[in-house]
Design a protein around this motif. Structure first.
Motif, PDB file in Angstrom:
ATOM      1  N   ALA A 164     133.386  39.677  38.907  1.00 19.42           N
ATOM      2  CA  ALA A 164     133.906  40.407  40.069  1.00 19.42           C
ATOM      3  C   ALA A 164     135.314  39.929  40.434  1.00 19.42           C
ATOM      4  N   LEU A 165     135.539  38.624  40.382  1.00 20.01           N
ATOM      5  CA  LEU A 165     136.875  38.105  40.672  1.00 20.01           C
ATOM      6  C   LEU A 165     137.884  38.560  39.625  1.00 20.01           C
ATOM      7  N   LEU A 166     137.466  38.616  38.365  1.00 16.04           N
ATOM      8  CA  LEU A 166     138.364  39.094  37.313  1.00 16.04           C
ATOM      9  C   LEU A 166     138.740  40.551  37.539  1.00 16.04           C
ATOM     10  N   ILE A 167     137.758  41.385  37.890  1.00 14.60           N
ATOM     11  CA  ILE A 167     138.048  42.797  38.172  1.00 14.60           C
ATOM     12  C   ILE A 167     138.985  42.926  39.360  1.00 14.60           C
ATOM     13  N   ALA A 168     138.775  42.105  40.392  1.00 10.87           N
ATOM     14  CA  ALA A 168     139.639  42.167  41.572  1.00 10.87           C
ATOM     15  C   ALA A 168     141.075  41.764  41.218  1.00 10.87           C
ATOM     16  N   LEU A 169     141.250  40.737  40.393  1.00 10.81           N
ATOM     17  CA  LEU A 169     142.597  40.300  40.003  1.00 10.81           C
ATOM     18  C   LEU A 169     143.304  41.359  39.165  1.00 10.81           C
ATOM     19  N   VAL A 170     142.582  41.961  38.217  1.00  8.47           N
ATOM     20  CA  VAL A 170     143.189  43.003  37.398  1.00  8.47           C
ATOM     21  C   VAL A 170     143.585  44.208  38.249  1.00  8.47           C
ATOM     22  N   THR A 171     142.717  44.584  39.172  1.00  9.54           N
ATOM     23  CA  THR A 171     143.026  45.710  40.059  1.00  9.54           C
ATOM     24  C   THR A 171     144.238  45.411  40.924  1.00  9.54           C
ATOM     25  N   TRP A 172     144.327  44.201  41.439  1.00 12.63           N
ATOM     26  CA  TRP A 172     145.473  43.826  42.264  1.00 12.63           C
ATOM     27  C   TRP A 172     146.756  43.835  41.459  1.00 12.63           C
ATOM     28  N   ALA A 173     146.712  43.361  40.203  1.00 20.42           N
ATOM     29  CA  ALA A 173     147.906  43.347  39.363  1.00 20.42           C
ATOM     30  C   ALA A 173     148.378  44.760  39.034  1.00 20.42           C
ATOM     31  N   ILE A 174     147.430  45.671  38.743  1.00 21.08           N
ATOM     32  CA  ILE A 174     147.803  47.053  38.434  1.00 21.08           C
ATOM     33  C   ILE A 174     148.412  47.740  39.672  1.00 21.08           C
ATOM     34  N   ALA A 175     147.804  47.517  40.826  1.00 21.51           N
ATOM     35  CA  ALA A 175     148.332  48.125  42.048  1.00 21.51           C
ATOM     36  C   ALA A 175     149.721  47.590  42.381  1.00 21.51           C
ATOM     37  N   ARG A 176     149.951  46.315  42.166  1.00 24.08           N
ATOM     38  CA  ARG A 176     151.265  45.733  42.452  1.00 24.08           C
ATOM     39  C   ARG A 176     152.326  46.291  41.506  1.00 24.08           C
ATOM     40  N   GLY A 217     142.625  52.774  49.756  1.00 30.76           N
ATOM     41  CA  GLY A 217     141.796  52.017  50.684  1.00 30.76           C
ATOM     42  C   GLY A 217     140.332  52.026  50.283  1.00 30.76           C
ATOM     43  N   THR A 218     139.862  53.181  49.814  1.00 25.89           N
ATOM     44  CA  THR A 218     138.462  53.266  49.387  1.00 25.89           C
ATOM     45  C   THR A 218     138.200  52.389  48.175  1.00 25.89           C
ATOM     46  N   PHE A 219     139.099  52.462  47.195  1.00 28.87           N
ATOM     47  CA  PHE A 219     138.915  51.650  45.995  1.00 28.87           C
ATOM     48  C   PHE A 219     138.989  50.161  46.320  1.00 28.87           C
ATOM     49  N   GLY A 220     139.942  49.777  47.178  1.00 29.96           N
ATOM     50  CA  GLY A 220     140.022  48.374  47.574  1.00 29.96           C
ATOM     51  C   GLY A 220     138.785  47.913  48.313  1.00 29.96           C
TER      52      GLY A 220
END
Length: 275
Positions: A258-270, A120-123
């Protein structure tokens, strides 16, 4: 799990048999099924020859008629049939029933509080980064990289300054401004020390916080000046090393990163959740 049944077989009438019988022939002559004969072979009571079965299949497993005769599955030779009576043979056949593998319930791994808090903190940090990256674009700011420490500690080397264009008549003493040299294409962030109007121009004396010499700059009274409205620490230096003055378009570059970092983070978490 295994169970057994007992079959009582009567041997056929005495007759001459070949020395070797195939598994199918032995099954026909003895009245036993092939599985029962294989049990006798496995127990060692009846011999076998696998030279043909390796090439043609299990039905061509060769069994010696002598062993079948000694086991009481075939009648004795005609010469001795009147002397010896074939004994009644009792064959125990084991039937094997396949056991069903137990079904274990699938237990879903429960999330622990520390892991949920970290995610939650990282998100939340990624969300704040994305929102903050759009602020310069929404504010209409022009961005410039500061490569020297002449304005420290207010503005340090490597910072990215956010400038807002204001009318030259609104400039005040003490304002930090960015002056662009159109001849060389270089930008310099400094501070206004004095202001004097001369006809249709403003004569500004500027000096950075750590400079000793004062410079005079003439600016048209009806023009605009880039006033420093904020700064982003540390990213001006890396952006200034990219060819094409990328740091001056950071208001567009930052949201994309920032959007690229958010997409990569979402893909790794999924992917981790799926694993």
């Amino acid at each position: 799990m295994s169970s057994s049944r007992t079959d009582v077989l009567d041997p056929p009438a005495a007759e001459e048999f070949p020395r070797w019988l195939t598994l199918r022939e032995a099954s026909f002559l003895t009245g036993l099924d092939e599985a029962s004969l294989r049990v006798l072979v496995a127990s060692g009571r009846v011999g076998c020859d696998r030279s043909l079965s390796r090439k043609l299949g299990d039905g061509y497993l060769l069994l010696p008629s002598k062993d079948l005769r000694e086991a009481g599955l075939l009648p004795a030779d005609p010469e001795t049939s009147h002397e010896e009576a074939a004994p009644e043979l009792v064959v125990a056949v084991e039937e094997t029933i396949a056991e069903e593998s137990p079904v274990y319930p699938v237990v879903e791994r429960q999330r622990t509080w520390p892991r949920a808090v970290r995610r939650g903190t990282f998100g939340g940090l990624v969300t704040i980064l994305v929102i903050a990256s759009f602020l310069p674009l929404l504010h209409g700011s022009q961005t410039f990289a500061v490569n020297s420490g002449q304005m420290a500690p207010a503005i340090r080397a490597g910072d990215l300054v956010l400038d807002r264009a204001i009318p030259a008549a609104d400039v005040r003493v003490g304002d930090a401004v960015t002056l662009l040299d159109h001849a060389t294409g270089t930008a310099r962030t400094t501070r206004v020390r004095t202001i004097e109007r001369v006809g249709t121009y403003l004569r500004l004396e500027v000096r950075a916080d750590r400079e000793a010499n004062v410079q005079s700059v003439a600016v048209p009274f009806a023009s605009s000046i880039d006033q420093v409205d904020g700064r982003i620490m540390g990213i001006g230096g890396p952006l200034s090393r990219v060819p094409g003055h990328l740091e001056r378009h950071a208001s567009l570059v930052l949201p994309g990163l920032a959007l690229l970092i958010a997409l990569v983070t979402w893909a790794i978490a999924r992917r981790r959740r799926a694993a």
